[in-house]
Structure formats: structure tokens, C-alpha cells
Write an enzyme that holds these catalytic residues in place. Structure first.
Site, PDB file in Angstrom:
ATOM      1  N   HIS A 222      -5.285  -2.836  -0.216  1.00 17.87           N
ATOM      2  CA  HIS A 222      -3.908  -3.050  -0.158  1.00 17.87           C
ATOM      3  C   HIS A 222      -3.250  -1.610  -0.628  1.00 17.87           C
ATOM      4  O   HIS A 222      -1.843  -1.610  -0.206  1.00 17.87           O
ATOM      5  CB  HIS A 222      -3.365  -4.183  -0.862  1.00 17.87           C
ATOM      6  CG  HIS A 222      -3.274  -3.740  -2.707  1.00 17.87           C
ATOM      7  ND1 HIS A 222      -2.602  -4.597  -3.532  1.00 17.87           N
ATOM      8  CD2 HIS A 222      -4.286  -3.058  -3.330  1.00 17.87           C
ATOM      9  CE1 HIS A 222      -2.808  -4.253  -4.864  1.00 17.87           C
ATOM     10  NE2 HIS A 222      -3.822  -3.362  -4.609  1.00 17.87           N
ATOM     11  N   HIS A 223      -4.013  -0.416  -1.067  1.00 17.99           N
ATOM     12  CA  HIS A 223      -3.303   0.734  -1.217  1.00 17.99           C
ATOM     13  C   HIS A 223      -3.610   1.722  -0.181  1.00 17.99           C
ATOM     14  O   HIS A 223      -2.655   2.681  -0.313  1.00 17.99           O
ATOM     15  CB  HIS A 223      -3.807   1.177  -2.793  1.00 17.99           C
ATOM     16  CG  HIS A 223      -3.617   0.678  -3.979  1.00 17.99           C
ATOM     17  ND1 HIS A 223      -2.304   0.326  -4.382  1.00 17.99           N
ATOM     18  CD2 HIS A 223      -4.469   0.446  -4.984  1.00 17.99           C
ATOM     19  CE1 HIS A 223      -2.449  -0.262  -5.454  1.00 17.99           C
ATOM     20  NE2 HIS A 223      -3.684  -0.363  -5.736  1.00 17.99           N
ATOM     21  N   ALA A 224      -4.302   1.533   0.817  1.00 17.01           N
ATOM     22  CA  ALA A 224      -4.412   2.322   1.934  1.00 17.01           C
ATOM     23  C   ALA A 224      -3.457   2.412   2.773  1.00 17.01           C
ATOM     24  O   ALA A 224      -2.878   1.351   3.035  1.00 17.01           O
ATOM     25  CB  ALA A 224      -5.404   1.976   2.679  1.00 17.01           C
TER      26      ALA A 224
END
Length: 742
Positions: A222-224
Site C-alpha cells: 500500500h505504500h508503493a
């Protein structure tokens, strides 16, 4: 990990109903699409009779309940490992994370471990007893580039061709700051399988092959960002899966809810769907005013995890950030977030599929998250989400770095998906700061969601209409009354910040500079009382009342020839209102800084220059009596003060000074401090003894509660006490002067 491969989740290809059926249109005994025209129609293809559609929908719901819960796992995802094999090679995002979860599933009895001969009987008799295998696969370039830039895919792919020393050097550079990433020779391989596992998990739920599913996958996603890897994440698994489902099943999967309960904000998911009206992204995370990871974006125009970021364009309102003010949140805060924000909005959105970005780093025991969410809480949150989208819920692993915490939390989620009732739990009280945060989130989302509007005032709309806060209206009315009755006028405050906060809040009688005695009153705003309509909770002006206990003291003082300084201290200090529908009272520290500057300014520029004033009486009312304390501590004014009267229904404040050792004794001998009858100090003998000390003044327990009632009750006592002190002091002064003359 060989045991995990043997204790496989049951293979979907031998589902009992599917094995018994030769109908190529079915998968696991149900239409591959989940709902087909033939399934909703009558057996002979004629139109559905009135009332039959409800029965068919009920039958379909029952058929979904009979399906198994899917689980996607592949040992190859453990191949992603840190290439920097230094003396401390361990990294929070460790391959053992997914292994520990699967081992816990096995110990919890969720994985079948018997013989192949018995498997057929188990499948036929109790298909819901075990998790149903969803095979993982490599995601394709086309699938990944639905949300990622092609150059980002190429960069991750290039890692496979790098030498070990290159990978170690790259990891050393990237595994710090906001990038926070390590890479290895098998990172690309594992990332493809992680993304492919998320895709197959969501597709299986949408197709109706399983009723719901959990994907035990890594690396997380989810940070990409669309064009960059960061925060342990290479490809953003959930958005990839969401876009694949929307693309391949446009009729079945148009609207998707992505609920992210990872302790960190899913910046990548937010940015990918910030203008998408068909993806509702809700993130519950620690924000810490933007200081908690992932922090502020490098580009100041990119939105972060702040609650004010609600989406843009046609996606406005489809982005909801519940960003906690600090770590330490637990079951109470998360359950409140679900009940007050998540579920009402999710029901109104009415998604076709729910995908959970299930990081377990908010779990109790996780050192990075430092929060206290328990497995029962995760179970209850999962159970609530299962009421959406006909139960089509796909849970995809994100973060979580304490192996015991992540395993127990994932087990609780999986058991709930399989149909177990969430365990009974006692919900702790929510913190005041978290409660205020949820109220602010509601206010920000109210323009976009009907369910968020009750009880919310549209502040920007009010401002556009030229509306005023009621405390400004009340003070305007007070000023008019005091001007008409006593000729009082505003005292000009020649300080930029103070003037904005206290314009028209300081009134004085005309000719005060020549008054022999002065009464200075610093007080809270008048008390407001209203009786809402029992049907719609609206408040009509004729059912609202204002009580002002101060005016009776002004009336008496003016009648006795006093000059009067009336200082109203609003509970809300405004420097241009924020769009919060509910603005809490200003905190003690901010209030003290403002009121100290104000009181010292009034003393330095006005009161001490009034040569005609022989004696000054100070009066403090409510929380504003803090002004009396700061004035006595910061200015040596004892010789000018005849007495101090305070009315207290909140914090009792000590008056003491490191510079003036006699101040507390003087305050004790020259004050009356009336404290409300229901004040907490009277319930504790230790506190009763404490408030009897000289630094709190002469404390008197009132028979009354409420400031106005107290002030009315003690008006005669205060009048007599003040006059006795003034008469005695003035008489004493005259005798002394006469003796000198003689």
C-alpha cells in the site's frame, strides 16, 4: 516450511458440488459470474413472477453462505529477502511473517492435514470446515501497469539482473528515510506472485468460487506509488487487484471499497484512486500531524494522510482518512471509527466488493505501531465488513511485524471469515482526543455523505452567508446592554493577535481613569441553555436562554461609584475559523498564554496609570479566573489590590511565586474563592486538605452548582466583604494622613 505445503488449504478444483456437476457454466456448483441471467430467471426462461425475485436473492445468499473461505499462499513469496547480509540481517518485513501466519492457521485447525482418501469425505460433508486453496500466480505486466507506470515495472524487473553487491549497495541507500526499502535478487519474482495472489484472491470472491478470502502475501503494497517503490512495498497489490476486477467484471464489480487498517497511511492507494468515483478508500492510521511514516510527500501539492484530504474532481468524497493524533490507539478507538465513520459511509456507498488492506501493525505487541488493537477487535471489524457487498470480502495482508501479534490477528480474521462469531469483548472508553478527531472527520465528510450530516454544521457555508458564531452575537448584545445602561465602551487593545481575539471583549465605564475604586471582572461567556426539538434536534431561539451572573455585580459596582473593567474570555479563540463543525474549548496552555498577555497589557497600559484609583478589586469567574492568577504572579500589584473574589466550577489554580515569597500568604488573607458544591475536590479528603493550603486562597464551599447560581447566592456576602475592606482601608489611610499632618 515443508509442513505448510503438506497442510494445504483445500483445493478448489475438487469442491463437492462442482465435482458432482457437469454444467460447464458453474464453478464450485454456482454460476461462475456469481449472478447469471439463467440463475435469476425462472427454470423455463420466463419472466420472474412478482415476489419470486426476493426468494431467488435469498436462495443466492444462502448458497454463498455454503461456500468455503478461500486462502491464497505461496512459499515462493519468502524469496524476497534483504541482500545486505550484514551482522544484523533481520528486517521488520521478514520472510517469516507469512510463514508464522500459516503455521498459526495450521495450529488453529484451519488447514486440512489428513490423508487424500479422507479428503473427499471431508469436502462432501463439511466444505466450510477448512480454508479453500486459491492458487497464486505471477501477475502480468499488463495487470500491473493498470496502476503503475511501465518504467516502474521495468525498474523492479531489472533487480533480477543485478549482482549481489549492486543489490546490497542499492538496499543500503534505499532502506532509510521515506524510501524505507530493501531489495534482493528474487524480489521481482516474489512481487509478481504477491500481486498475482491478490488478484486471484479478489477474482475468486467476485466470481463466487469462494464466499470470501484471505491472501497471506508479501511483499506488502500500500505504500508503493504509481512510479516508485517505498515503505517495504514494490507493487501495490490491492489497487492492482481492484482494477483487474473492475476491468474483467464490469457488471459485477463496479464499485469497490478498500478499507486500510494498517497503522501507516496507504499513500500509494490514496494517490492512485484520489480522483476515482468508483473506489472508496478509507484509511485508519496514525498521523501525528504528518510526522508518522510515511510522513509528508516530497511534493507539497500531493495530499498526505490528513483528514482534510477527501479526494478530488469526480472522486471528491471518496477518500477518507482517519488519522489518529498519536500512537497508543486501541480497541475503543478502532471500534468507534468503524461505528461512527466507516460503516455508515460504507453502507451508503454500497460497494460490490470489499478489499481489506490488512496490516496488523496496529496490533497490541507490534513495536513499530505501538498501538493496542486486539485479535477480538480485528474479528469484530471483519464481521462488520462482511455485512457489505453480499459478504464479498477479500482480505490482503499488508504490514505487521511482531510475529505473534500478526499471527493471532490474522487467525481471528480468518476464523471470522469462515463463519465463527467474533468473541465477546469489552470495548474500552475512547480517548477525548480520538473522539474529537472522529468528529472532525465527520465534519469534513459531511458535504459528500448523507449519513455524516446529522448534527454537523456547514461552517464554510455559514461563513459564505455572513453568519456569526453565537458567542459573538451574545457579546454584541452584552456590549449593547452595558453601553445603554452604564455607558461602557470598548477598550482598545493595541496588539495585533490580542486585538483579533479580544475585539469588543474588554469594556470599561466612561471616566474610569478618575474613579476612586475599580472592579475588574474577568469572566467566562454567559451560560447558554437550550431545549432541542425532540423530533429533529433543532433549536429554536425561543427555546434557548442566556444567563449572565456578571451583570448583577456590574450593576452594584456602578451604583457604588466604582469604575468597572469587564473582560469576557471566549472559550473559542478564533483567528479565522477552520471548517470544523465542532470547535473544542481552547486548551489550558493556549488560554494561559493569551490571557496572560491580555491581563498584563491592560495593567501596564491602563490600570497602573490611573492615579485616582485608590483600590482595585479583582474578580474571576469560571475558567477565566486564570487571568487573576497570571496577573498576580507576573506583576507586583498587591499594594493596589483591596481583595480578590473568585467563582470556580473548573480547575482550582494555586497562586504562588518563586520571586515573591509572600504572595501565597497575601492571597490567602485577601481572597474569597467560592467553589461549586459538586466540584470534584470535595469528594476526596486528600484534595479537601490540599485546597485548604494558602496558595489556593480562602476556599469556600458553595451550596450551589453553576456559575450564575453561585454568583447570585453569594452576591450579598461579596458586597459586604468588599465594602468592609474598602471602608477599613480608606479609614486607615485617612487616620495616617491626619497623624502626619498633625
Amino acid at each position: 516450511m515443508d509442513d505448510i505445503d503438506n497442510d494445504v488449504v483445500m483445493d478448489e478444483q475438487i469442491h463437492p458440488v462442482a465435482a458432482a456437476s457437469n454444467d460447464s457454466s458453474t464453478a464450485n456448483g454456482f454460476p461462475a459470474s456469481g449472478i447469471s441471467d439463467g440463475y435469476l430467471g425462472s427454470p423455463n426462461g420466463q419472466d420472474v413472477e412478482e415476489g419470486e425475485e426476493e426468494a431467488i436473492e435469498s436462495a443466492y445468499a444462502a448458497s454463498r453462505r455454503s461456500l468455503a473461505t478461500g486462502c491464497c499462499y505461496d512459499d515462493r513469496m519468502k524469496l524476497h529477502a534483504n541482500a545486505d547480509f550484514g551482522p544484523n540481517p533481520h528486517h521488520p518485513e521478514d520472510p517469516s511473517r507469512i510463514e508464522a501466519i500459516m503455521m498459526t492457521f495450521r495450529k488453529g485447525g484451519l488447514l486440512y492435514s489428513g490423508s487424500d482418501a479422507d479428503l473427499v469425505n471431508v469436502v462432501q460433508s463439511s466444505p466450510n470446515k477448512y480454508l479453500w486453496r486459491i492458487p497464486a500466480r505471477h501477475a502480468t505486466r499488463d495487470e500491473i501497469t493498470l496502476v503503475h507506470e511501465p518504467r516502474h515495472y521495468t525498474w523492479v524487473e531489472s533487480l533480477s539482473d543485478k549482482k549481489t553487491h549492486e543489490l546490497r549497495k542499492l538496499s543500503a541507500v534505499m532502506d532509510q528515510g521515506r524510501d524505507s526499502l530493501y531489495v534482493g535478487s528474487m524480489t521481482f519474482e516474489a512481487s509478481l506472485i504477491s500481486a498475482g495472489g491478490a488478484i486471484e484472491t479478489c477474482k475468486s470472491v467476485v466470481q463466487g468460487n469462494v464466499k470470501n478470502a484471505i491472501a497471506v502475501i508479501r511483499p506488502p503494497g500500500h505504500h508503493a506509488e504509481a512510479d516508485a517503490a517505498m515503505g517495504f512495498c514494490l507493487f501495490n497489490n490491492v489497487p492492482i487487484a481492484a482494477k483487474v476486477c473492475q476491468t474483467e467484471y464490469p457488471e459485477l464489480c463496479r464499485k469497490i471499497l478498500i478499507l486500510d487498517w494498517d497503522v501507516h497511511h496507504g499513500n500509494g492507494v490514496q494517490n492512485m484512486f484520489y480522483e476515482d468515483p468508483n473506489i472508496l478508500y478509507i484509511s485508519i492510521h496514525v498521523y501525528q500531524d504528518g510526522h508518522f511514516y510515511p510522513g509528508k510527500p516530497d511534493n507539497p501539492l500531493t495530499p498526505d494522510g490528513g483528514i482534510e484530504n477527501c479526494g478530488a474532481g469526480v472522486g471528491l468524497g471518496k477518500n477518507i482518512n482517519i488519522g489518529w493524533h498519536d500512537q497508543g490507539m486501541g480497541d475503543g478507538e478502532y471500534m468507534a471509527a468503524f461505528q461512527k465513520i466507516v460503516m455508515p459511509i460504507a453502507n451508503e456507498f454500497d460497494p460490490d466488493l470489499v478489499i481489506v488492506s490488512a496490516g496488523f501493525d496496529a496490533a497490541a505487541g507490534d513495536e513499530l505501531g505501538a498501538c493496542f488493537v486486539t485479535p477480538p477487535c480485528y474479528a469484530h471489524m471483519t464481521h462488520m465488513l462482511m455485512s457489505l457487498a453480499g459478504g464479498k470480502v477479500a482480505v490482503c495482508l499488508e504490514g505487521g511485524y511482531n510475529l505473534e501479534a500478526i499471527s493471532k490477528s490474522a487467525l481471528a480474521v480468518a476464523q471470522t471469515l469462515m463463519g465463527e462469531s467474533p468473541p465477546k469483548m469489552e470495548i474500552p472508553k475512547i480517548s477525548k482526543e480520538a473522539s474529537r478527531l472522529l468528529a472532525k472527520v465527520q465534519a469534513y465528510q459531511a458535504p459528500y455523505w448523507e449519513c455524516m450530516r446529522p448534527g454537523i454544521v456547514n461552517i464554510p457555508g455559514m461563513q459564505l452567508q455572513g453568519s456569526m458564531r453565537l458567542h459573538e452575537v451574545v457579546r454584541t448584545a452584552q456590549r449593547h446592554t452595558l453601553s445603554q445602561k452604564y455607558g461602557m465602551i470598548p477598550l482598545y487593545i493595541q496588539r495585533d493577535v490580542l486585538f483579533k481575539s479580544f475585539e469588543n471583549q474588554v469594556l470599561v465605564t466612561r471616566g474610569i481613569h478618575a474613579a476612586r475604586n475599580i472592579l475588574l471582572i474577568v469572566h467566562d461567556p454567559p451560560e447558554l441553555h437550550a431545549q432541542p426539538d425532540p423530533l429533529d434536534n433543532s433549536v429554536e431561539p425561543h427555546n434557548a436562554w442566556m444567563t449572565d451572573g456578571v451583570q448583577q455585580y456590574i450593576d452594584w459596582a456602578v451604583g457604588k461609584g466604582f469604575g468597572v473593567v469587564d473582560i469576557n474570555v471566549p472559550h473559542h479563540i478564533s483567528h479565522g475559523d477552520a471548517p470544523d463543525s465542532f470547535a473544542p474549548r481552547v486548551d489550558e496552555r493556549a488560554m494561559q498564554a493569551q490571557i496572560q498577555e491580555l491581563m498584563c497589557y491592560i495593567w501596564d497600559n491602563y490600570l497602573q496609570l490611573y492615579d485616582g484609583a485608590e483600590k482595585i478589586v479583582l474578580m474571576g469567574v469560571g475558567n477565566a479566573y486564570l487571568g487573576i492568577k497570571v496577573l498576580l504572579i507576573n506583576r507586583d500589584i498587591k499594594s493596589r489590590i483591596s481583595g480578590v473574589v473568585n467563582f470556580v466550577n473548573g480547575n482550582l489554580r494555586p497562586v504562588k511565586s518563586d520571586v515573591d515569597q509572600d504572595l501565597s500568604s497575601w492571597y490567602k488573607n485577601n481572597s474569597k474563592v467560592f467553589v461549586a458544591n459538586d466540584h470534584a475536590c470535595w469528594a476526596d479528603p486528600d484534595l479537601v486538605r490540599k485546597v485548604g493550603k494558602r496558595r489556593f486562597g480562602t476556599v469556600i464551599r458553595s451550596k450551589m452548582n453553576g456559575l450564575t447560581r453561585m454568583m447570585t447566592e453569594h452576591l450579598p456576602d461579596v458586597q459586604d466583604w468588599v465594602l468592609e475592606r474598602l471602608d477599613g482601608e480608606m479609614h486607615g489611610d485617612t487616620t495616617e494622613d491626619d497623624s502626619k499632618t498633625a
